[in-house]
Structure formats: structure tokens, C-alpha cells
Design a protein around this motif. Structure first.
Motif, mmCIF file in Angstrom:
data_model
loop_
_atom_site.group_PDB
_atom_site.id
_atom_site.type_symbol
_atom_site.label_atom_id
_atom_site.label_comp_id
_atom_site.label_asym_id
_atom_site.label_seq_id
_atom_site.Cartn_x
_atom_site.Cartn_y
_atom_site.Cartn_z
ATOM 1 N N GLU A 1 6.679 -5.039 -17.903
ATOM 2 C CA GLU A 1 5.398 -4.380 -17.648
ATOM 3 C C GLU A 1 4.550 -4.318 -18.918
ATOM 4 O OE1 GLU A 1 6.514 -0.590 -16.018
ATOM 5 O OE2 GLU A 1 7.463 -1.523 -14.266
ATOM 6 N N ALA A 2 5.172 -3.942 -20.035
ATOM 7 C CA ALA A 2 4.424 -3.838 -21.293
ATOM 8 C C ALA A 2 3.909 -5.198 -21.743
ATOM 9 C CB ALA A 2 5.316 -3.231 -22.372
ATOM 10 N N THR A 3 4.711 -6.225 -21.603
ATOM 11 C CA THR A 3 4.305 -7.571 -22.029
ATOM 12 C C THR A 3 3.151 -8.083 -21.183
ATOM 13 O OG1 THR A 3 6.565 -8.003 -22.768
ATOM 14 C CG2 THR A 3 5.145 -9.914 -22.446
ATOM 15 N N VAL A 4 3.248 -7.906 -19.884
ATOM 16 C CA VAL A 4 2.177 -8.352 -18.982
ATOM 17 C C VAL A 4 0.901 -7.556 -19.255
ATOM 18 C CG1 VAL A 4 1.488 -8.472 -16.545
ATOM 19 C CG2 VAL A 4 3.770 -9.231 -17.244
ATOM 20 N N ARG A 5 1.038 -6.262 -19.521
ATOM 21 C CA ARG A 5 -0.124 -5.414 -19.839
ATOM 22 C C ARG A 5 -0.834 -5.899 -21.115
ATOM 23 N NH1 ARG A 5 1.764 -0.582 -21.635
ATOM 24 N NH2 ARG A 5 3.223 -0.600 -19.903
ATOM 25 N N LEU A 6 -0.069 -6.518 -22.016
ATOM 26 C CA LEU A 6 -0.649 -7.043 -23.254
ATOM 27 C C LEU A 6 -1.281 -8.423 -23.066
ATOM 28 C CD1 LEU A 6 2.092 -5.926 -25.794
ATOM 29 C CD2 LEU A 6 -0.227 -4.990 -25.550
ATOM 30 N N GLY B 1 2.219 -9.795 -37.603
ATOM 31 C CA GLY B 1 0.781 -10.086 -37.598
ATOM 32 C C GLY B 1 0.299 -10.409 -36.199
ATOM 33 N N GLY B 2 1.115 -11.141 -35.449
ATOM 34 C CA GLY B 2 0.787 -11.422 -34.050
ATOM 35 C C GLY B 2 0.742 -10.151 -33.222
ATOM 36 N N ALA B 3 1.635 -9.216 -33.519
ATOM 37 C CA ALA B 3 1.639 -7.939 -32.805
ATOM 38 C C ALA B 3 0.360 -7.155 -33.098
ATOM 39 C CB ALA B 3 2.867 -7.117 -33.193
ATOM 40 N N VAL B 4 -0.075 -7.165 -34.350
ATOM 41 C CA VAL B 4 -1.325 -6.493 -34.709
ATOM 42 C C VAL B 4 -2.496 -7.147 -33.976
ATOM 43 C CG1 VAL B 4 -2.974 -6.035 -36.586
ATOM 44 C CG2 VAL B 4 -0.517 -5.691 -36.964
ATOM 45 N N ALA B 5 -2.563 -8.470 -34.020
ATOM 46 C CA ALA B 5 -3.656 -9.186 -33.364
ATOM 47 C C ALA B 5 -3.684 -8.902 -31.862
ATOM 48 C CB ALA B 5 -3.527 -10.690 -33.616
ATOM 49 N N THR B 6 -2.521 -8.859 -31.241
ATOM 50 C CA THR B 6 -2.445 -8.574 -29.809
ATOM 51 C C THR B 6 -2.979 -7.180 -29.511
ATOM 52 O OG1 THR B 6 -0.592 -10.067 -29.463
ATOM 53 C CG2 THR B 6 -0.852 -8.281 -27.868
ATOM 54 N N ARG B 7 -2.548 -6.208 -30.290
ATOM 55 C CA ARG B 7 -2.998 -4.822 -30.066
ATOM 56 C C ARG B 7 -4.499 -4.671 -30.307
ATOM 57 N NH1 ARG B 7 0.579 -1.878 -27.080
ATOM 58 N NH2 ARG B 7 2.661 -2.431 -27.733
ATOM 59 N N VAL B 8 -5.035 -5.360 -31.282
ATOM 60 C CA VAL B 8 -6.487 -5.315 -31.516
ATOM 61 C C VAL B 8 -7.214 -5.946 -30.338
ATOM 62 C CG1 VAL B 8 -8.351 -6.216 -32.965
ATOM 63 C CG2 VAL B 8 -6.319 -5.224 -34.035
ATOM 64 N N ARG B 9 -6.695 -7.087 -29.873
ATOM 65 C CA ARG B 9 -7.337 -7.809 -28.770
ATOM 66 C C ARG B 9 -7.411 -6.977 -27.497
ATOM 67 N NH1 ARG B 9 -5.154 -10.414 -24.760
ATOM 68 N NH2 ARG B 9 -3.102 -10.542 -25.709
ATOM 69 N N VAL B 10 -6.360 -6.202 -27.208
ATOM 70 C CA VAL B 10 -6.346 -5.422 -25.967
ATOM 71 C C VAL B 10 -6.904 -4.012 -26.158
ATOM 72 C CG1 VAL B 10 -4.423 -6.724 -24.981
ATOM 73 C CG2 VAL B 10 -3.960 -4.585 -26.224
ATOM 74 N N GLY B 11 -7.386 -3.710 -27.355
ATOM 75 C CA GLY B 11 -7.960 -2.389 -27.598
ATOM 76 C C GLY B 11 -6.909 -1.301 -27.713
ATOM 77 N N GLY B 12 -5.825 -1.590 -28.417
ATOM 78 C CA GLY B 12 -4.751 -0.621 -28.591
ATOM 79 C C GLY B 12 -5.186 0.578 -29.409
ATOM 80 N N THR B 13 -4.387 1.617 -29.347
ATOM 81 C CA THR B 13 -4.655 2.818 -30.140
ATOM 82 C C THR B 13 -4.448 2.502 -31.617
ATOM 83 O OG1 THR B 13 -2.373 3.592 -30.066
ATOM 84 C CG2 THR B 13 -3.833 4.283 -28.245
ATOM 85 N N LEU B 14 -4.946 3.387 -32.463
ATOM 86 C CA LEU B 14 -4.764 3.204 -33.898
ATOM 87 C C LEU B 14 -3.278 3.101 -34.244
ATOM 88 C CD1 LEU B 14 -5.973 3.025 -36.730
ATOM 89 C CD2 LEU B 14 -5.853 5.527 -36.837
ATOM 90 N N PHE B 15 -2.452 3.949 -33.647
ATOM 91 C CA PHE B 15 -1.016 3.904 -33.912
ATOM 92 C C PHE B 15 -0.428 2.562 -33.497
ATOM 93 C CE2 PHE B 15 3.390 4.366 -32.542
ATOM 94 C CZ PHE B 15 3.968 4.787 -33.726
ATOM 95 N N GLU B 16 -0.799 2.056 -32.318
ATOM 96 C CA GLU B 16 -0.270 0.777 -31.839
ATOM 97 C C GLU B 16 -0.658 -0.372 -32.767
ATOM 98 O OE1 GLU B 16 -0.219 1.558 -27.023
ATOM 99 O OE2 GLU B 16 -2.055 0.813 -27.974
ATOM 100 N N ILE B 17 -1.827 -0.273 -33.371
ATOM 101 C CA ILE B 17 -2.288 -1.319 -34.286
ATOM 102 C C ILE B 17 -1.609 -1.199 -35.649
ATOM 103 C CG2 ILE B 17 -4.310 -2.173 -35.550
ATOM 104 C CD1 ILE B 17 -5.961 -1.338 -33.001
#
Length: 132
Positions: free
Chosen positions: A40-45, A84-100
Motif C-alpha cells: 500500500e505504501a509503495t503504490v501510494r508513492l 536520495g531516491g527516497a528523498v526525491a520520491t517524498r518531495v515528488r508526492v508532497g510528503g511531510t517535512l519529516f518524511e522528506i
């Protein structure tokens, strides 16, 4: 520059790296098992379910390389790219500051733990600092 790492510094580096390795190995293993929460988390991303196992394999290989002293720098480089890919993914989907910021913090632990336990890395960094 001190050529050896003190016992205290070495153990702090081992503990930081060890805890990080355990976390990353658990995360990678969960991607291989693919429980519903991971899917679920992966698909949501924005990633398809078919990418979960390959991502998990990359994470496990990178973490194992980081854990092995002879390949720890290569592992750190690979983990830096992964995070770095995790950061880019979280920025792309509008993640929270903590997630980024969380993957950035993990990257600091990757390199901080390695710096504390690896004399060769310390020498390399200090050698280049002397050139400036």
C-alpha cells in the motif's frame, strides 16, 4: 591527524552503523515479504507493486556491502543513492517535512557511522581538508 581511531570512537561508529544496518536489513526484508502495508505504501508513492522486490534487493545488497568492512565505502555510496531516491520520491508526492528529512538523517548516520569506524575514510577527508 591521529592515524588510529580510539576504541570509544570505534565502538560508537560500530553501534551507529549496526543499528542502521539492522533497520535497513529489516526494511529490505519487508520489501521481499511484501506485507499489505508495504504494498500500500509503495503504490501510494507512485510505484507499481512489481518494483517492490527489486527495490528490496537493491537495499539489501547495499546494506550488506555497507556492513562488510572491505566494501563499506561502496555500500555507503550505494545507500546514499538509495536514500536520495527516497528523498526525491517524498518531495515528488508532497510528503511531510519529516518524511522528506528522514532519509537525509539516515544518510548522515550512514556516513557518520562509517567516519567513526573507518580510519581510511578519516584520512581521506582530512587529507583533502588540508588542500583548502
Amino acid at each position: 591527524m591521529q592515524s588510529e581511531v580510539s576504541t570509544k570512537t570505534l565502538w560508537i561508529g560500530r553501534i551507529v552503523s549496526g543499528l542502521l544496518i539492522l533497520f535497513l536489513l529489516f526494511d529490505g526484508a519487508m520489501k521481499l515479504v511484501k506485507p499489505a502495508v508495504v504494498v500500500e505504501a509503495t503504490v501510494r508513492l507512485g510505484y507499481s507493486e512489481t518494483t517492490i522486490v527489486p527495490i528490496g534487493i537493491v537495499l539489501l545488497i547495499s546494506s550488506i556491502l555497507y556492513a562488510i568492512p572491505r566494501t563499506s565505502v561502496l555500500g555507503a555510496i550505494l545507500l546514499t543513492g538509495y536514500l536520495g531516491g527516497a528523498v526525491a520520491t517524498r518531495v515528488r508526492v508532497g510528503g511531510t517535512l519529516f518524511e522528506i528529512v528522514f532519509p537525509v538523517i539516515m544518510g548522515v548516520f550512514v556516513w557518520g557511522g562509517l567516519y567513526l569506524r573507518e580510519v581510511r575514510l578519516r584520512r581521506l577527508i582530512h587529507m583533502h581538508q588540508g588542500e583548502n
